[in-house]
Enzyme design. Structure first.
Site, PDB file in Angstrom:
ATOM      1  N   GLY A  64       0.826  -1.200   0.000  1.00  0.00           N
ATOM      2  CA  GLY A  64       0.000   0.000   0.000  1.00  0.00           C
ATOM      3  C   GLY A  64       0.860   1.250   0.000  1.00  0.00           C
ATOM      4  O   GLY A  64       2.063   1.195   0.287  1.00  0.00           O
ATOM      5  N   CYS A  91       5.282  -6.162   1.604  1.00  0.00           N
ATOM      6  CA  CYS A  91       5.640  -4.748   1.551  1.00  0.00           C
ATOM      7  C   CYS A  91       4.982  -3.999   2.729  1.00  0.00           C
ATOM      8  O   CYS A  91       5.343  -4.211   3.870  1.00  0.00           O
ATOM      9  CB  CYS A  91       5.281  -4.150   0.201  1.00  0.00           C
ATOM     10  SG  CYS A  91       6.115  -2.575  -0.129  1.00  0.00           S
ATOM     11  N   TYR A  92       4.020  -3.140   2.483  1.00  0.00           N
ATOM     12  CA  TYR A  92       3.338  -2.453   3.594  1.00  0.00           C
ATOM     13  C   TYR A  92       2.741  -3.477   4.548  1.00  0.00           C
ATOM     14  O   TYR A  92       2.715  -3.261   5.772  1.00  0.00           O
ATOM     15  CB  TYR A  92       2.243  -1.528   3.066  1.00  0.00           C
ATOM     16  CG  TYR A  92       1.532  -0.766   4.167  1.00  0.00           C
ATOM     17  CD1 TYR A  92       1.977   0.492   4.568  1.00  0.00           C
ATOM     18  CD2 TYR A  92       0.424  -1.310   4.821  1.00  0.00           C
ATOM     19  CE1 TYR A  92       1.338   1.186   5.590  1.00  0.00           C
ATOM     20  CE2 TYR A  92      -0.214  -0.630   5.845  1.00  0.00           C
ATOM     21  CZ  TYR A  92       0.242   0.618   6.223  1.00  0.00           C
ATOM     22  OH  TYR A  92      -0.387   1.296   7.248  1.00  0.00           O
ATOM     23  N   HIS A 181       7.700  -7.774  -3.790  1.00  0.00           N
ATOM     24  CA  HIS A 181       6.366  -8.135  -4.294  1.00  0.00           C
ATOM     25  C   HIS A 181       6.435  -9.455  -5.072  1.00  0.00           C
ATOM     26  O   HIS A 181       6.837  -9.489  -6.245  1.00  0.00           O
ATOM     27  CB  HIS A 181       5.825  -7.030  -5.206  1.00  0.00           C
ATOM     28  CG  HIS A 181       5.407  -5.804  -4.470  1.00  0.00           C
ATOM     29  ND1 HIS A 181       4.134  -5.623  -3.967  1.00  0.00           N
ATOM     30  CD2 HIS A 181       6.100  -4.695  -4.123  1.00  0.00           C
ATOM     31  CE1 HIS A 181       4.053  -4.460  -3.355  1.00  0.00           C
ATOM     32  NE2 HIS A 181       5.239  -3.868  -3.430  1.00  0.00           N
ATOM     33  N   GLU A 183       3.953 -11.101  -6.195  1.00  0.00           N
ATOM     34  CA  GLU A 183       2.814 -11.239  -7.101  1.00  0.00           C
ATOM     35  C   GLU A 183       3.086 -10.729  -8.506  1.00  0.00           C
ATOM     36  O   GLU A 183       2.346 -11.070  -9.442  1.00  0.00           O
ATOM     37  CB  GLU A 183       1.583 -10.521  -6.522  1.00  0.00           C
ATOM     38  CG  GLU A 183       1.685  -9.004  -6.450  1.00  0.00           C
ATOM     39  CD  GLU A 183       2.308  -8.471  -5.176  1.00  0.00           C
ATOM     40  OE1 GLU A 183       1.957  -7.359  -4.759  1.00  0.00           O
ATOM     41  OE2 GLU A 183       3.160  -9.183  -4.590  1.00  0.00           O
ATOM     42  N   SER A 235     -23.356  -7.305 -25.813  1.00  0.00           N
ATOM     43  CA  SER A 235     -22.524  -6.403 -26.598  1.00  0.00           C
ATOM     44  C   SER A 235     -21.643  -7.140 -27.591  1.00  0.00           C
ATOM     45  O   SER A 235     -21.061  -6.534 -28.487  1.00  0.00           O
ATOM     46  CB  SER A 235     -21.633  -5.580 -25.667  1.00  0.00           C
ATOM     47  OG  SER A 235     -20.668  -6.422 -25.060  1.00  0.00           O
ATOM     48  N   GLY A 236     -21.482  -8.459 -27.413  1.00  0.00           N
ATOM     49  CA  GLY A 236     -20.545  -9.217 -28.224  1.00  0.00           C
ATOM     50  C   GLY A 236     -19.230  -9.441 -27.521  1.00  0.00           C
ATOM     51  O   GLY A 236     -18.406 -10.234 -27.958  1.00  0.00           O
ATOM     52  N   VAL A 238     -16.771 -10.682 -24.266  1.00  0.00           N
ATOM     53  CA  VAL A 238     -16.745 -11.966 -23.566  1.00  0.00           C
ATOM     54  C   VAL A 238     -17.579 -11.923 -22.291  1.00  0.00           C
ATOM     55  O   VAL A 238     -18.258 -12.908 -21.965  1.00  0.00           O
ATOM     56  CB  VAL A 238     -15.287 -12.395 -23.272  1.00  0.00           C
ATOM     57  CG1 VAL A 238     -14.598 -11.406 -22.347  1.00  0.00           C
ATOM     58  CG2 VAL A 238     -15.245 -13.790 -22.676  1.00  0.00           C
ATOM     59  N   ASP A 239     -17.591 -10.818 -21.561  1.00  0.00           N
ATOM     60  CA  ASP A 239     -18.312 -10.773 -20.282  1.00  0.00           C
ATOM     61  C   ASP A 239     -19.815 -10.972 -20.473  1.00  0.00           C
ATOM     62  O   ASP A 239     -20.429 -11.841 -19.841  1.00  0.00           O
ATOM     63  CB  ASP A 239     -18.057  -9.445 -19.563  1.00  0.00           C
ATOM     64  CG  ASP A 239     -16.590  -9.205 -19.264  1.00  0.00           C
ATOM     65  OD1 ASP A 239     -15.821 -10.184 -19.256  1.00  0.00           O
ATOM     66  OD2 ASP A 239     -16.208  -8.037 -19.074  1.00  0.00           O
ATOM     67  N   SER A 240     -20.417 -10.154 -21.336  1.00  0.00           N
ATOM     68  CA  SER A 240     -21.863 -10.265 -21.532  1.00  0.00           C
ATOM     69  C   SER A 240     -22.226 -11.583 -22.201  1.00  0.00           C
ATOM     70  O   SER A 240     -23.291 -12.155 -21.929  1.00  0.00           O
ATOM     71  CB  SER A 240     -22.398  -9.083 -22.348  1.00  0.00           C
ATOM     72  OG  SER A 240     -21.874  -9.072 -23.654  1.00  0.00           O
ATOM     73  N   SER A 241     -21.352 -12.089 -23.064  1.00  0.00           N
ATOM     74  CA  SER A 241     -21.622 -13.371 -23.729  1.00  0.00           C
ATOM     75  C   SER A 241     -21.650 -14.515 -22.726  1.00  0.00           C
ATOM     76  O   SER A 241     -22.530 -15.384 -22.757  1.00  0.00           O
ATOM     77  CB  SER A 241     -20.567 -13.642 -24.806  1.00  0.00           C
ATOM     78  OG  SER A 241     -20.598 -12.659 -25.816  1.00  0.00           O
ATOM     79  N   LYS A 381     -11.015 -11.420 -15.311  1.00  0.00           N
ATOM     80  CA  LYS A 381     -11.256 -11.588 -16.748  1.00  0.00           C
ATOM     81  C   LYS A 381     -10.786 -12.953 -17.253  1.00  0.00           C
ATOM     82  O   LYS A 381     -11.496 -13.612 -18.025  1.00  0.00           O
ATOM     83  CB  LYS A 381     -10.554 -10.474 -17.517  1.00  0.00           C
ATOM     84  CG  LYS A 381     -10.669 -10.589 -19.042  1.00  0.00           C
ATOM     85  CD  LYS A 381     -12.070 -10.295 -19.546  1.00  0.00           C
ATOM     86  CE  LYS A 381     -12.267  -8.813 -19.700  1.00  0.00           C
ATOM     87  NZ  LYS A 381     -13.543  -8.492 -20.392  1.00  0.00           N
TER      88      LYS A 381
END
Length: 525
Positions: A64, A91-92, A181, A183, A235-236, A238-241, A381
């Site tokens: 952070g 880290c923090y 870090h 990650e 919308s076409g 990937v999320d809405s599909s 995603k």
């Protein structure tokens, strides 16, 4: 406030990630989930009691921007250190753990930002199979403060040039801290370290799968919706599909999808969506051509944020009108993802009420009187793509590059017109065709064309032209937080430029953008 949990999630081994505001906290969750362990990110000021997180097996404290040596800076809840759970501070997170347990932290004159060498001086269960005593390896540092005195029970495990306590451990209590870090990809063996913590130290089984998530999500949808009707904006992307196919599997004909043609969509977008969802899946689909309305509202507008707001509000108006035609509609489905939830809780004070499935702008008006269904709100995603494959969604939809909600409107700097949109659509189509033909599409995170608000004089054949400049952009990314331009060959770029200039009237020059983006500043549009 934490995300609503999918049935079955509480039965899974869970790692709690307490967020202190690091720009890469989401990467911790990605690495943990990649190893088959379910985890949740919760802002430090919204942490609940441990029994709120199901089968909690361990806690990770993120980095952070604050300084532990300053008064009234974020701290971890006291129960973290009295619950007999293993804790990893990054880290923090390391610094606040040290300070809260009786050690000391100071602001250093020797800061470390970027790559650094880690020297391992002692064995640790956190490093088992990753680094041995006496070994040196690269890690990524980003700190100004540093630990100068350890709490009782801790020992130094590794050092760096400017961090004498670069890694510390209290093996008995299973408390660990690292100043670097693990990650980020710039710490090459960081994922192995995190896996050690989750699997070996915390004892997680690594059995969290997308198949289990799908089954739980379907049960949750069925319980929430009952016999009600759901409207979903397509919308076409990937999320809405994925949302639409998941809902269809859960509730069948209780779902109606709405596709709004804004006039700033990609080539054949409407036809592709109609073909898949209406013809292949037989999902009830309402398709609305509102392109004239959107383009009229965008006339003379040049500010990109104004464009977003206009497109967002207009979309809601059109969508709302269609939803009201479905007399028994009670629910609105949208593709809210876990990063949306994290950001809304961390920075906006509460969950977002935005139609994420298409625009990421504009609130959900009360007049719509629809209850939200958000089955992807626990996923990143890449996990949405995995769920799409689990549902059998065609790969052309699963691997589709991200496309902004406002569409081509923000890839046309300056005023948006139908002619400009048509020119850009053709250029963008050619660019993506050549990328696919070269077998490069899945190597690239995102590729697109931009119609610059610049015209140049050129000589084409026996006449002079005065036409637009087209810029091409393609970036690679491993984590969505950093980006680098894709190194196309000159031969490839020459072929694309030749096709665009020859086939798209209105463009006489093509340039390629080779800008890279450092951590935290990535912009996909």
């Amino acid at each position: 406030m934490t995300p609503e949990r999918t049935p079955g999630a509480s039965a899974q081994d869970t790692i709690l990630i307490i967020d202190f505001g690091s720009q890469v906290t989401q990467l911790i969750a990605r690495r943990v989930r990649e190893s088959g362990v379910y985890c949740e990110i919760v802002p430090f000021h919204h942490v609940e009691a441990p029994d709120a997180y199901g089968a909690l097996k361990g806690v990770i404290l993120s980095g952070g921007p604050a300084s532990v040596v300053t008064e009234d800076t974020p701290r971890a809840p006291d129960w973290i250190f009295t619950s007999d759970l293993p804790v990893l501070g990054i880290c923090y997170g390391q610094q606040t753990m040290v300070a809260q347990l009786g050690g000391r932290v100071e602001t250093s004159d020797h800061r470390e930002f970027g790559r650094s060498d880690l020297d391992v001086i002692q064995e640790s269960s956190l490093f088992e199979g990753v680094w041995r005593t006496g070994e040196r390896d690269q890690v990524w540092m980003s700190h100004g403060d540093r630990v100068i005195e350890l709490p009782t029970g801790f020992e130094v495990v590794a050092t760096s040039k400017n961090a004498p306590f670069a890694a510390i451990a209290d093996e008995q209590r299973r408390f660990f801290g690292v100043q670097f870090h693990p990650e980020v990809v710039h710490t090459p063996r960081g994922s192995e370290l995190l896996r050690n913590f989750t699997h070996d130290v915390a004892g997680c089984s690594g059995s969290w799968t997308m198949a289990a998530f799908k089954d739980g999500a379907i049960q949750k949808i069925q319980r929430q919706v009952g016999r009600g009707h759901v409207v979903c904006g397509l919308s076409g992307g990937v999320d809405s599909s994925v949302v639409a196919v998941l809902l269809h599997e859960a509730i069948g004909d209780q779902l109606t999808c709405v596709l709004v043609d804004t006039g700033v969509m990609r080539t054949n977008e409407v036809e592709d969506v109609e073909g898949l969802f209406r013809d292949h899946y037989n999902i009830p689909l309402i398709s609305v051509d509102a392109s004239d309305l959107f383009l009229a509202k965008l006339q003379d507008v040049t500010d990109p944020e104004q464009k977003r707001k206009i497109i967002g509000s207009t979309f809601i108006d059109v969508f709302d009108a269609e939803a009201h035609k479905i007399t028994d509609a009670k629910f609105l489905a949208q593709g809210t993802l876990y990063p949306d939830v994290i950001e809304s809780v961390s920075f906006a004070g509460g969950p977002s009420a935005t139609i994420k499935s298409h625009h990421n702008v504009g609130g959900l008006p009360e007049r719509m009187k629809l209850e939200l269904v958000e089955p992807l709100r626990e996923l990143f995603k890449d996990e949405v793509r995995a769920l799409g494959r689990e549902l059998g969604l065609p790969e052309t939809f699963v691997e589709r590059h991200p496309f902004p909600g406002p569409g081509l409107a923000i890839r046309i700097p300056g005023e948006v017109t139908r002619d400009k949109a048509d020119i850009l659509r053709r250029a963008d189509r050619i660019y993506l065709e050549e990328i696919r033909a070269a077998g490069l599409y899945n190597e690239i995170w995102q590729a697109f064309a931009v119609l610059l608000p610049v015209r140049t004089v050129g000589v084409m054949g026996d006449e002079r032209t005065y036409e637009f400049v087209c810029a091409l952009r393609a970036v690679t990314s491993t984590d969505g937080m950093t980006a680098d331009y894709y190194p196309f060959t000159h031969e490839f770029l020459g072929r694309v430029a030749t096709r665009i200039i020859n086939e798209v009237r209105g463009i006489n020059r093509v340039v390629y953008d080779v800008t890279s983006k450092p951590p935290g500043t990535i912009e996909w549009e």
